[in-house]
Scaffold this active site. Structure first.
Site, PDB file in Angstrom:
ATOM      1  N   THR A   1       9.925  -8.002 -12.355  1.00 25.97           N
ATOM      2  CA  THR A   1       9.246  -9.277 -12.640  1.00 25.97           C
ATOM      3  C   THR A   1       8.065  -9.468 -11.696  1.00 25.97           C
ATOM      4  O   THR A   1       8.174  -9.222 -10.499  1.00 25.97           O
ATOM      5  CB  THR A   1      10.249 -10.448 -12.494  1.00 25.97           C
TER       6      THR A   1
ATOM      7  N   GLN B   1      -7.711   0.599   3.871  1.00 26.87           N
ATOM      8  CA  GLN B   1      -8.591   0.039   4.914  1.00 26.87           C
ATOM      9  C   GLN B   1     -10.028  -0.128   4.436  1.00 26.87           C
ATOM     10  O   GLN B   1     -10.795  -0.862   5.046  1.00 26.87           O
ATOM     11  CB  GLN B   1      -8.564   0.931   6.173  1.00 26.87           C
TER      12      GLN B   1
ATOM     13  N   GLY C   1       0.830  -1.206   0.000  1.00 22.42           N
ATOM     14  CA  GLY C   1       0.000   0.000   0.000  1.00 22.42           C
ATOM     15  C   GLY C   1       0.861   1.252   0.000  1.00 22.42           C
ATOM     16  O   GLY C   1       0.538   2.250  -0.646  1.00 22.42           O
ATOM     17  N   THR C   2       1.979   1.176   0.696  1.00 23.16           N
ATOM     18  CA  THR C   2       2.886   2.325   0.769  1.00 23.16           C
ATOM     19  C   THR C   2       3.395   2.660  -0.634  1.00 23.16           C
ATOM     20  O   THR C   2       3.442   3.831  -1.027  1.00 23.16           O
ATOM     21  CB  THR C   2       4.067   2.000   1.716  1.00 23.16           C
TER      22      THR C   2
ATOM     23  N   SER D   1      -4.222  -2.655  -0.486  1.00 27.72           N
ATOM     24  CA  SER D   1      -3.099  -3.496  -0.068  1.00 27.72           C
ATOM     25  C   SER D   1      -3.598  -4.887   0.286  1.00 27.72           C
ATOM     26  O   SER D   1      -4.574  -5.036   1.029  1.00 27.72           O
ATOM     27  CB  SER D   1      -2.410  -2.856   1.142  1.00 27.72           C
ATOM     28  N   GLY D   2      -2.899  -5.911  -0.229  1.00 26.27           N
ATOM     29  CA  GLY D   2      -3.350  -7.290  -0.075  1.00 26.27           C
ATOM     30  C   GLY D   2      -3.479  -7.764   1.362  1.00 26.27           C
ATOM     31  O   GLY D   2      -4.459  -8.418   1.721  1.00 26.27           O
ATOM     32  N   HIS D   3      -2.493  -7.399   2.190  1.00 24.72           N
ATOM     33  CA  HIS D   3      -2.484  -8.030   3.523  1.00 24.72           C
ATOM     34  C   HIS D   3      -3.562  -7.497   4.460  1.00 24.72           C
ATOM     35  O   HIS D   3      -3.715  -7.981   5.572  1.00 24.72           O
ATOM     36  CB  HIS D   3      -1.089  -7.948   4.161  1.00 24.72           C
TER      37      HIS D   3
ATOM     38  N   CYS E   1       1.915   1.205  13.298  1.00 24.57           N
ATOM     39  CA  CYS E   1       3.102   1.965  12.932  1.00 24.57           C
ATOM     40  C   CYS E   1       3.500   2.962  14.011  1.00 24.57           C
ATOM     41  O   CYS E   1       4.634   3.399  14.055  1.00 24.57           O
ATOM     42  CB  CYS E   1       2.870   2.707  11.627  1.00 24.57           C
TER      43      CYS E   1
ATOM     44  N   ASN F   1      -7.320   4.124   9.387  1.00 26.17           N
ATOM     45  CA  ASN F   1      -6.877   2.849   9.940  1.00 26.17           C
ATOM     46  C   ASN F   1      -7.044   2.756  11.450  1.00 26.17           C
ATOM     47  O   ASN F   1      -7.201   1.680  12.001  1.00 26.17           O
ATOM     48  CB  ASN F   1      -5.409   2.581   9.563  1.00 26.17           C
TER      49      ASN F   1
HETATM   50  N1  PLP Z   1      -2.616   3.151   4.211  1.00 25.18           N
HETATM   51  C1  PLP Z   1      -3.344   2.755   5.273  1.00 25.18           C
HETATM   52  C2  PLP Z   1      -4.614   3.453   5.601  1.00 25.18           C
HETATM   53  C3  PLP Z   1      -2.899   1.688   6.068  1.00 25.18           C
HETATM   54  O1  PLP Z   1      -3.619   1.291   7.117  1.00 25.18           O
HETATM   55  C4  PLP Z   1      -1.679   1.055   5.736  1.00 25.18           C
HETATM   56  C5  PLP Z   1      -1.153  -0.035   6.575  1.00 25.18           C
HETATM   57  O2  PLP Z   1      -1.358  -0.055   7.780  1.00 25.18           O
HETATM   58  C6  PLP Z   1      -0.983   1.495   4.602  1.00 25.18           C
HETATM   59  C7  PLP Z   1      -1.464   2.546   3.875  1.00 25.18           C
HETATM   60  C8  PLP Z   1       0.297   0.850   4.173  1.00 25.18           C
HETATM   61  O3  PLP Z   1       0.059  -0.381   3.572  1.00 25.18           O
HETATM   62  P1  PLP Z   1       1.253  -1.445   3.430  1.00 25.18           P
HETATM   63  O4  PLP Z   1       1.465  -2.002   4.801  1.00 25.18           O
HETATM   64  O5  PLP Z   1       0.755  -2.473   2.477  1.00 25.18           O
HETATM   65  O6  PLP Z   1       2.428  -0.704   2.929  1.00 25.18           O
END
Ligand code: PLP
Length: 387
Positions: A236, A178, A71-72, A198-200, A324, A150
């Site tokens: 890749t 989110q 996601g970042t 973001s997948g996770h 974080c 989040n």
């Molecule tokens: N944006 C939001 C709102 C998130 O909650 C997070 C992860 O906690 C991210 C971005 C970052 O995603 P990733 O962990 O896949 O880099």
């Protein structure tokens, strides 16, 4: 000890169906989709299916989906691309409660001569849309506002915000990391230009994500190299994880109503029981416009970290602040932006549920947490009883 996992906004369990879908791509289908031979070439079709599955969750066209690593990266790629596309403009509008994936980049850009407007939020974490509109100027290159927070789960009216930006010819990006899989998203019904997922966060593995870029939006890649992702993101393809993200998005689409019935019901029961059982507790954030899986509750005169450690003894996983920010003892930037009083912000706990949570999980927290708070308060010099 059984783990009671209520920290799904930090990360989620990979769905069993996703794991099953991924495994053959490590040993049976390990070819490189760019190869000339059929063994590698066949992977392209599988990636295409995954792209369709992601697009389908978002109501998008498959060509509008770019696979990224997290996601970042999606947030960074969207923001930087907007700046490359229009280098004359030097102003970005965002909010004080964005994830560090957006905030830290904006802070860096501010050191490089960009002017950043970080919009304030009210005590319930809501944006002032008039203030937003006034903040957009002819020099504004991009507005980036998260779809759902989040830490609190508060939902921003991003579709309305995108329409306002569009009227002024300004690009609009939303961090929907989110929101995706928890609330409906239909890119056919809004004018958002770019969107990150973001997948996770939705039961796919870590290290895979996507950026939606609306057809016709000028896009300049950050990661340049090979021709992968039609030249929009070199490198890749992470085939197993791409397949996993596709499957997870397909499941998320099927489970969307469950998020808003079963998961929401569990969250509401947990929240109501805790608020009733624990004096001087309150919810942080707008409860009307909120993700169905998230509750952020403050317990006055206790330290969130103390609560977490004691919950951990029972195998209960939650979070104080966001994953974080919990490395520091400062209350989170989100709660500070909302003006949550210090004694409340320090004792804030986020519970975030998923479709894998059960009534037993919630019962466990309802049983264990009130005595934990009572014990911690009895040790606090500031606690004078519940009056
Ligand atoms: N944006 C939001 C709102 C998130 O909650 C997070 C992860 O906690 C991210 C971005 C970052 O995603 P990733 O962990 O896949 O880099």
């Amino acid at each position: 000890m059984k783990v009671v996992y209520l920290d799904n906004n930090a990360t989620t369990q990979v769905a069993p169906e996703v794991l099953e879908a991924i495994l053959p791509y490590f040993h049976d289908f390990y070819g490189n989709p760019s190869s000339m031979h059929a063994f590698g070439g066949q992977i392209g079709a599988h990636i295409r299916t995954a792209r369709e599955q992601v697009a389908s969750l978002l109501g998008a066209h498959p060509d509008e989906i770019i696979f990224t690593s997290c996601g970042t990266e999606s947030d960074n790629a969207a923001i930087r691309s907007a700046l490359y596309a229009d280098p004359e403009k030097r102003h970005i509008v965002t909010s004080r409660v964005e994830h560090p994936a957006v905030r830290a980049l904006c802070a860096q850009l501010s050191g490089q001569g960009y002017r950043i407007t970080e919009l304030a939020v009210d005590k319930d974490g809501r944006l002032d849309m008039e203030q937003y509109e006034q903040s957009l100027t002819p020099d504004t290159v991009l507005a980036s506002l998260m779809w759902a927070n989040n830490e609190t789960g508060v939902i921003f009216p991003v579709e309305k915000a995108a329409a306002i930006a569009r009227e002024k010819g300004i690009l609009f990006h939303t961090d929907a990391v989110q929101a995706a899989g928890k609330i409906p998203i239909d890119m056919g019904k809004n004018t958002i230009d770019m969107l990150s997922i973001s997948g996770h966060k939705l039961h796919a593995p870590k290290g895979i994500a996507a950026l939606y870029v609306r057809k016709g939006t000028k896009f300049s890649p950050v990661m340049v190299g090979g021709h992968q992702e039609r030249g929009r993101r070199g490198g890749t393809e992470n085939t197993p994880s791409i397949i996993g993200l596709g499957k997870a998005c397909e499941l998320a689409r099927q489970n969307l109503s469950q998020e808003n019935t079963q998961v929401k019901k569990l969250r509401d029961r947990l929240e109501t029981a805790l608020l009733n059982a624990i004096p001087k507790s309150r919810i942080n954030g707008d409860t009307e416009h909120r993700l169905p899986n998230t509750t952020n509750i403050s317990f006055e005169f206790v330290e969130g970290e103390g609560i977490l450690l004691m919950l951990d003894l029972y195998g209960i996983c939650a979070s104080s602040g966001s994953a974080c920010t919990s490395g520091s003892l400062q209350p989170s930037h989100v709660l500070r932006a909302m003006g949550v009083p210090f004694t409340m912000a320090h004792g804030s706990i986020r519970f975030s549920l998923s479709i894998y949570n059960t009534d037993e999980d919630v019962d466990m927290v309802i049983e264990k947490l009130p005595p934990i708070i009572e014990r911690l308060r009895s040790m606090s010099p500031y606690w004078t009883g519940d009056k």
